[in-house]
Design a protein around this motif. Structure first.
Motif, PDB file in Angstrom:
ATOM      1  N   ARG A 181      -5.196  -5.337  -0.531  1.00  0.00           N
ATOM      2  CA  ARG A 181      -5.736  -4.181  -0.684  1.00  0.00           C
ATOM      3  C   ARG A 181      -5.647  -3.342   0.679  1.00  0.00           C
ATOM      4  O   ARG A 181      -6.753  -3.130   1.309  1.00  0.00           O
ATOM      5  N   ARG A 196      -3.604  10.237  -4.856  1.00  0.00           N
ATOM      6  CA  ARG A 196      -4.431   9.226  -4.920  1.00  0.00           C
ATOM      7  C   ARG A 196      -4.132   8.415  -6.297  1.00  0.00           C
ATOM      8  O   ARG A 196      -4.094   7.007  -6.315  1.00  0.00           O
ATOM      9  N   GLU A 197      -3.213   8.940  -7.336  1.00  0.00           N
ATOM     10  CA  GLU A 197      -2.533   8.201  -8.277  1.00  0.00           C
ATOM     11  C   GLU A 197      -1.393   7.473  -7.630  1.00  0.00           C
ATOM     12  O   GLU A 197      -1.295   6.177  -7.990  1.00  0.00           O
ATOM     13  N   GLN A 200      -2.886   4.239  -6.142  1.00  0.00           N
ATOM     14  CA  GLN A 200      -3.606   3.377  -6.977  1.00  0.00           C
ATOM     15  C   GLN A 200      -2.474   2.675  -7.446  1.00  0.00           C
ATOM     16  O   GLN A 200      -2.598   1.364  -8.076  1.00  0.00           O
ATOM     17  N   GLU A 201      -1.414   3.299  -8.009  1.00  0.00           N
ATOM     18  CA  GLU A 201      -0.588   2.495  -8.552  1.00  0.00           C
ATOM     19  C   GLU A 201       0.214   1.198  -7.892  1.00  0.00           C
ATOM     20  O   GLU A 201       0.607   0.325  -8.409  1.00  0.00           O
ATOM     21  N   GLY A 203      -1.453  -0.305  -5.610  1.00  0.00           N
ATOM     22  CA  GLY A 203      -2.596  -1.210  -4.948  1.00  0.00           C
ATOM     23  C   GLY A 203      -3.014  -1.035  -3.648  1.00  0.00           C
ATOM     24  O   GLY A 203      -3.362  -1.946  -2.850  1.00  0.00           O
ATOM     25  N   LEU A 205      -5.439   1.224  -0.739  1.00  0.00           N
ATOM     26  CA  LEU A 205      -6.546   1.957  -0.643  1.00  0.00           C
ATOM     27  C   LEU A 205      -6.283   3.245   0.417  1.00  0.00           C
ATOM     28  O   LEU A 205      -5.472   3.072   1.046  1.00  0.00           O
TER      29      LEU A 205
END
Length: 285
Positions: A181, A196-197, A200-201, A203, A205
């Protein structure tokens, strides 16, 4: 009246190992002319030094050319090495050396865009929103925690920053495995749901400044990528890009990143290692 040797475009402590590594990446040439009367090929080391001068000074090839190397030779050799992918391999080799001797801080990452001039147009030129709609180029820069450039994506200046984020983050595949992370520091220009997507895809932060809320650059670790953009803007060819093809622009971006990496490696190694020719100061003269 005789004069001494010319001062190189970059210090010899950076130029010499960079040239040696570059020449080692070139494939072997086996050319035999049947009559033995062809014009001899100009040494790759000479052309490499000339292209490095073009990068640092930002001058045209005709101004740098001399009796030892013509402007046409510089263009042909530049395109030949670009097709072979040698420039990007040189950048990755410098990053590999930095990782072995110092270590890349991949737990903390930073991404930001930088807009420069592109007066000659081309594939990476667009209407600059910060220069009265003149021709401009944008760089999306990814750095690790100490500001070492990991990847650069070129685009027209009228491309918004957050559209280049997925392509910029995809360069992390060259640095697997990543720490668990890792955190990516971004400014308010990335405060959008697609960003943000994308994080997130993969992994990752995201530490993103919020739009409409003042956020000094000292907050978080975003300042390192701003410093890296300043380092790259020291090169005349990037500060005022006159190349029209994206492949040529990316070649010079890779060479500039390699120079910045070797310079940072030498400075960091001064505090950790001892060698026979170690200078008295970490400052590069």
């Amino acid at each position: 009246m005789s004069c001494g040797p010319l001062v190189p475009a970059v210090p010899s402590c950076i130029l010499d190992p960079l040239r040696e590594q570059f020449l080692a990446l070139l494939p072997a040439r086996h050319v035999v002319h049947p009559l033995g009367c062809h014009r001899p090929r100009i040494a790759d080391a000479v052309v490499f030094d000339k292209l490095l001068e073009a990068l640092v000074f930002g001058a045209g090839y005709e101004r740098i050319a001399d009796t030892g190397c013509s402007a046409t030779t510089m263009r042909r050799r530049r395109d030949e090495w670009t097709r072979l992918g040698v420039w990007d391999r040189l950048r990755l080799a410098c990053l590999d050396a930095y990782e072995k001797m110092i270590g890349l801080d991949l737990a903390v990452l930073a991404v930001d865009g930088c807009t420069t001039k592109a007066p000659c147009g081309g594939e990476c030129a667009g209407r600059s929103p910060v220069d009265r709609a003149k021709g401009g180029m944008k760089r999306s820069q990814l750095t690790e925690g100490a500001g070492i450039p990991l990847a650069t994506v070129s685009a027209p200046a009228n491309t918004v920053d957050h559209q280049l984020l997925p392509e910029t983050l995809d360069a992390l595949k060259n640095f697997q495995p990543l720490p668990e992370r890792p955190t990516v520091h971004l400014d308010a220009g990335y405060d959008y749901r697609p960003c943000r997507e994308a994080l997130q895809e993969r992994g990752l932060l995201g530490e993103i400044a919020h739009r409409g809320t003042p956020a000094p650059i000292q907050v978080g670790r975003r300042w390192v990528v701003e410093r890296t953009n300043s380092w790259l803007n020291d090169f005349g060819k990037l500060r005022r890009c006159t190349e029209r093809r994206r492949a040529c622009v990316d070649a010079y971006l890779a060479l500039a990143a390699a120079i910045v990496t070797v310079r940072a490696l030498r400075r960091a190694a001064w505090y950790l290692y001892r060698w026979d020719t170690r200078p008295r100061s970490p400052r590069i003269r």
